[in-house]
Design a protein around this motif. Sequence first.
Motif, PDB file in Angstrom:
ATOM      1  N   SER A 306       0.847  -1.197   0.000  1.00  6.61           N
ATOM      2  CA  SER A 306       0.000   0.000   0.000  1.00  6.61           C
ATOM      3  C   SER A 306       0.879   1.242   0.000  1.00  6.61           C
ATOM      4  CB  SER A 306      -0.928   0.001   1.221  1.00  6.61           C
ATOM      5  OG  SER A 306      -0.192   0.150   2.419  1.00  6.61           O
ATOM      6  N   ASP A 307       0.344   2.308  -0.549  1.00 11.17           N
ATOM      7  CA  ASP A 307       1.028   3.605  -0.611  1.00 11.17           C
ATOM      8  C   ASP A 307      -0.030   4.666  -0.350  1.00 11.17           C
ATOM      9  OD1 ASP A 307       2.396   5.914  -1.159  1.00 11.17           O
ATOM     10  OD2 ASP A 307       3.236   5.244  -3.054  1.00 11.17           O
ATOM     11  N   ILE A 308      -0.099   5.135   0.889  1.00 13.20           N
ATOM     12  CA  ILE A 308      -1.188   6.024   1.300  1.00 13.20           C
ATOM     13  C   ILE A 308      -0.626   7.260   1.998  1.00 13.20           C
ATOM     14  CG2 ILE A 308      -3.318   6.201   2.660  1.00 13.20           C
ATOM     15  CD1 ILE A 308      -3.533   3.158   2.552  1.00 13.20           C
ATOM     16  N   ARG A 309      -1.222   8.407   1.702  1.00 12.13           N
ATOM     17  CA  ARG A 309      -0.863   9.650   2.380  1.00 12.13           C
ATOM     18  C   ARG A 309      -1.941   9.976   3.409  1.00 12.13           C
ATOM     19  NH1 ARG A 309      -1.313  13.655  -1.302  1.00 12.13           N
ATOM     20  NH2 ARG A 309      -0.008  15.160  -0.196  1.00 12.13           N
ATOM     21  N   TYR A 310      -1.488  10.337   4.609  1.00 11.64           N
ATOM     22  CA  TYR A 310      -2.402  10.647   5.706  1.00 11.64           C
ATOM     23  C   TYR A 310      -2.173  12.083   6.166  1.00 11.64           C
ATOM     24  CZ  TYR A 310      -2.998   5.548   6.164  1.00 11.64           C
ATOM     25  OH  TYR A 310      -3.249   4.228   5.934  1.00 11.64           O
ATOM     26  N   GLU A 311      -3.269  12.695   6.659  1.00 10.14           N
ATOM     27  CA  GLU A 311      -3.168  14.059   7.197  1.00 10.14           C
ATOM     28  C   GLU A 311      -3.978  14.143   8.492  1.00 10.14           C
ATOM     29  OE1 GLU A 311      -3.235  18.624   5.546  1.00 10.14           O
ATOM     30  OE2 GLU A 311      -4.544  17.161   4.587  1.00 10.14           O
ATOM     31  N   TYR A 312      -3.408  14.791   9.482  1.00 10.32           N
ATOM     32  CA  TYR A 312      -4.060  14.943  10.788  1.00 10.32           C
ATOM     33  C   TYR A 312      -4.812  16.266  10.814  1.00 10.32           C
ATOM     34  CZ  TYR A 312      -4.566  14.984  15.890  1.00 10.32           C
ATOM     35  OH  TYR A 312      -5.063  15.008  17.168  1.00 10.32           O
ATOM     36  N   ASN A 313      -6.111  16.216  11.134  1.00  6.58           N
ATOM     37  CA  ASN A 313      -6.938  17.433  11.102  1.00  6.58           C
ATOM     38  C   ASN A 313      -7.136  18.076  12.469  1.00  6.58           C
ATOM     39  OD1 ASN A 313      -8.754  15.795  12.438  1.00  6.58           O
ATOM     40  ND2 ASN A 313     -10.296  15.760  10.824  1.00  6.58           N
ATOM     41  N   GLY A 314      -6.351  17.623  13.440  1.00  9.62           N
ATOM     42  CA  GLY A 314      -6.492  18.154  14.792  1.00  9.62           C
ATOM     43  C   GLY A 314      -7.207  17.197  15.716  1.00  9.62           C
ATOM     44  N   LYS A 315      -7.893  16.204  15.121  1.00  8.88           N
ATOM     45  CA  LYS A 315      -8.618  15.208  15.907  1.00  8.88           C
ATOM     46  C   LYS A 315      -8.293  13.787  15.462  1.00  8.88           C
ATOM     47  CE  LYS A 315     -12.578  18.149  17.106  1.00  8.88           C
ATOM     48  NZ  LYS A 315     -14.057  18.277  17.042  1.00  8.88           N
ATOM     49  N   ILE A 316      -8.353  13.561  14.157  1.00 11.23           N
ATOM     50  CA  ILE A 316      -8.119  12.218  13.625  1.00 11.23           C
ATOM     51  C   ILE A 316      -7.246  12.290  12.374  1.00 11.23           C
ATOM     52  CG2 ILE A 316     -10.287  11.279  14.516  1.00 11.23           C
ATOM     53  CD1 ILE A 316     -11.433  11.562  11.684  1.00 11.23           C
TER      54      ILE A 316
END
Length: 322
Positions: A306-316
Amino acid sequence: MKYYLFLILFSFSNSLQSQKLNNNLVLKQCRKEFNKKICLSDEDKDGILFYEDKCPKEKGFTENKGCPWPDQDKDGVIDKDDACPEVAGSSENNGCPWPDTDGDEILDKDDQCPTIPGLVDHYGCPTPFRRDCKAEEQKDSLAIIKLRNDYKDIDQIYNQLNKKIFDSFFKKYKIKDFALYLEFIDWDIHCDLPGCCPNWKYMKYNFLISKFWNRQALESYYDRKNLQYIMFSTKLYPDLIPDFKEFAGTSLYTYLIKFYKENTNRILISKNLNDKNSSLVNVRLYFEDPFKIRVIASCNHSCGNSDIRYEYNGKIWNEITQ
């Protein structure tokens, strides 16, 4: 409130009727000169009918009445987006040519001495350009101190992503027994002269990766019954141990050093190295910034990747669609 809503709907309805009336008039005018078939044709296949198309033989855009956007200087950047529409330039520079302030034929963006004529071999400078490596290291040192202060508790936020990554990856590929190969601190740094070699202790990646693979995260994997072992990508040589202890902090260092193997200079958190049927999962992280991470996970036995980009929005943490 109902009155204002009525006015909005009334105005919108009038606008549509006016547009429809105008289109009908244009179509009617066209049919005086041509037949209906021609007026409703679309010869250039741009989705704009002949009677509304100001350039019926050239594929164009609705916003430009069916005509292609002009590009006077033929640099591939259309005039409406070109800061220098009459002079050919680069799309990366908004359609303008890159400046060469000192006239030495080395563009300012590639010139270490942009106001002094110089040589290509000297990076645009008249004499070999020597960077102040001590000053750069001091700058990097101050930057990492600030990073450590600003994100000292980020490991707790990373633990949320840790769980999310492996729960989804293991569930998707139905992985049972597994081992982990983790990309860790990078202190084997190579650089080419005349540049300055960065100090591994002042690299943003090294700080963030040590916070991601923190003690709590590693212990949670070790507690899983189906884990065989955890191996790190880099070796820990004896002369690096004092610096590593200071860099990693007491908690992480105390945990990892228990698994240090002097014969291989590796940290190997192991339970069972004899199970050849376990899936070896390799995980690499790329930090776009502390709260935006690209995670690449793959494994042997053809179990998937897998190749996934994640971003934190302040909660999740959320997956970022490409």
